[in-house]
Design an enzyme around this catalytic site. Sequence first.
Site, PDB file in Angstrom:
ATOM      1  N   ASP A  15      39.880  55.344  54.721  1.00 50.69           N
ATOM      2  CA  ASP A  15      38.463  55.089  54.450  1.00 50.69           C
ATOM      3  C   ASP A  15      37.945  54.152  55.530  1.00 50.69           C
ATOM      4  O   ASP A  15      38.713  53.569  56.303  1.00 50.69           O
ATOM      5  CB  ASP A  15      38.307  54.428  53.069  1.00 50.69           C
ATOM      6  N   SER A  16      36.628  53.996  55.573  1.00 51.56           N
ATOM      7  CA  SER A  16      36.035  53.057  56.510  1.00 51.56           C
ATOM      8  C   SER A  16      36.368  51.613  56.142  1.00 51.56           C
ATOM      9  O   SER A  16      36.131  50.706  56.929  1.00 51.56           O
ATOM     10  CB  SER A  16      34.523  53.244  56.527  1.00 51.56           C
ATOM     11  N   CYS A  78      36.795  58.608  52.386  1.00 51.75           N
ATOM     12  CA  CYS A  78      35.436  58.217  52.762  1.00 51.75           C
ATOM     13  C   CYS A  78      34.507  59.441  52.699  1.00 51.75           C
ATOM     14  O   CYS A  78      34.779  60.465  53.336  1.00 51.75           O
ATOM     15  CB  CYS A  78      35.480  57.665  54.184  1.00 51.75           C
ATOM     16  N   GLU A 157      30.635  44.906  48.153  1.00 52.25           N
ATOM     17  CA  GLU A 157      31.578  44.127  48.979  1.00 52.25           C
ATOM     18  C   GLU A 157      31.391  42.628  48.817  1.00 52.25           C
ATOM     19  O   GLU A 157      32.340  41.857  48.959  1.00 52.25           O
ATOM     20  CB  GLU A 157      31.451  44.533  50.448  1.00 52.25           C
ATOM     21  N   CYS A 189      29.738  58.178  47.436  1.00 51.60           N
ATOM     22  CA  CYS A 189      30.149  57.093  48.340  1.00 51.60           C
ATOM     23  C   CYS A 189      31.256  56.325  47.627  1.00 51.60           C
ATOM     24  O   CYS A 189      31.173  56.104  46.405  1.00 51.60           O
ATOM     25  CB  CYS A 189      28.962  56.175  48.629  1.00 51.60           C
ATOM     26  N   HIS A 191      32.091  53.335  47.304  1.00 45.26           N
ATOM     27  CA  HIS A 191      31.811  52.083  46.592  1.00 45.26           C
ATOM     28  C   HIS A 191      31.047  52.300  45.279  1.00 45.26           C
ATOM     29  O   HIS A 191      31.070  51.442  44.406  1.00 45.26           O
ATOM     30  CB  HIS A 191      30.961  51.154  47.463  1.00 45.26           C
TER      31      HIS A 191
HETATM   32  N1  DGL Z   1      33.264  54.691  52.726  1.00 44.39           N
HETATM   33  C1  DGL Z   1      31.881  55.034  52.969  1.00 44.39           C
HETATM   34  C2  DGL Z   1      31.528  56.332  52.233  1.00 44.39           C
HETATM   35  O1  DGL Z   1      32.151  56.703  51.251  1.00 44.39           O
HETATM   36  C3  DGL Z   1      30.953  53.926  52.561  1.00 44.39           C
HETATM   37  C4  DGL Z   1      30.996  52.707  53.461  1.00 44.39           C
HETATM   38  C5  DGL Z   1      30.567  53.005  54.886  1.00 44.39           C
HETATM   39  O2  DGL Z   1      29.364  53.212  55.147  1.00 44.39           O
HETATM   40  O3  DGL Z   1      31.438  53.060  55.726  1.00 44.39           O
HETATM   41  O4  DGL Z   1      30.633  57.010  52.634  1.00 44.39           O
END
Ligand code: DGL
Length: 273
Positions: A15-16, A78, A157, A189, A191
């Site tokens: 993931d990011s 992600c 976060e 997303c 989060h």
């Molecule tokens: N992990 C990203 C997503 O699910 C969210 C956070 C980001 O913008 O990197 O799209």
Amino acid sequence: MQIQDKLTMPIGVFDSGVGGLTVAREIMRQLPCENVVYFGDTARVPYGSKSKETIIRFSKQIIRFLKTKHVKAIVIACNTASALALDTVQTETDVPVIGVIVPGARAAVNETENKKIGVVGTEATIRSETYTKIIKSQLPDASVIGKPCPLFVPLVEEGFAKHSITEQVIDIYLSDMKNTDIDTMILGCTHYPLLRSKIMAYLGERVHIVNPAYETAMDLKDILNREGIANESGHPGTYEFYVSDAAEKFTKFASSILPYDASSTQCVNIEEY
Ligand code: DGL
């Protein structure tokens, strides 16, 4: 490689940043014998505001890193990378790679009764219309309303998931959506599942909330079984965590999401891959 080795090889999840732990958590719950290597690109988060080219480049680097850990399958946790990079990296990788969007879209298609579906996600995910395209390929007369909600990520976060300020932001982003007759909403997303109860309370009971993590873990299970590489040892899986920056902050966040210890999280210079 011996088939026995292959069974115990880990699943790579990336993931990011920290958000993908919501997907990793589901994989650990549904596939308790699988070993997992998680990578969070904490140095380069957010992906949601970046270009397709950049997200593909980052995803390729992470996959090269995960391959050094001998993963037998990769899950792109992600949504943004699933929307923009999955097709490209899938054709270039010699192990199965799955994203979260196909499973999430399918769950929504199965859930909706009136064929009106909402999707929330990052700017890049919503702009790509990947959820819309996949939903329409399965349910051509569906109508899909997308809404980017970029502030949800920093709110989670920074630990504001339960704070009243989050309710105000939900109202700002979702008041238009609330006035439509969608009966299903995809949390597109990583989060957003952490805001699930607040979003659910805001939209009311008539809207079914879809968290793609659940279906993604089920898809992974199907693929491992189909390929004959599921770990059926009966022993609990082991977990390794890697990040590109700020391991301590990641560990703290991980301990609020996972019932496992992530204190051995290591930093990796991902630009080297
Ligand atoms: N992990 C990203 C997503 O699910 C969210 C956070 C980001 O913008 O990197 O799209």
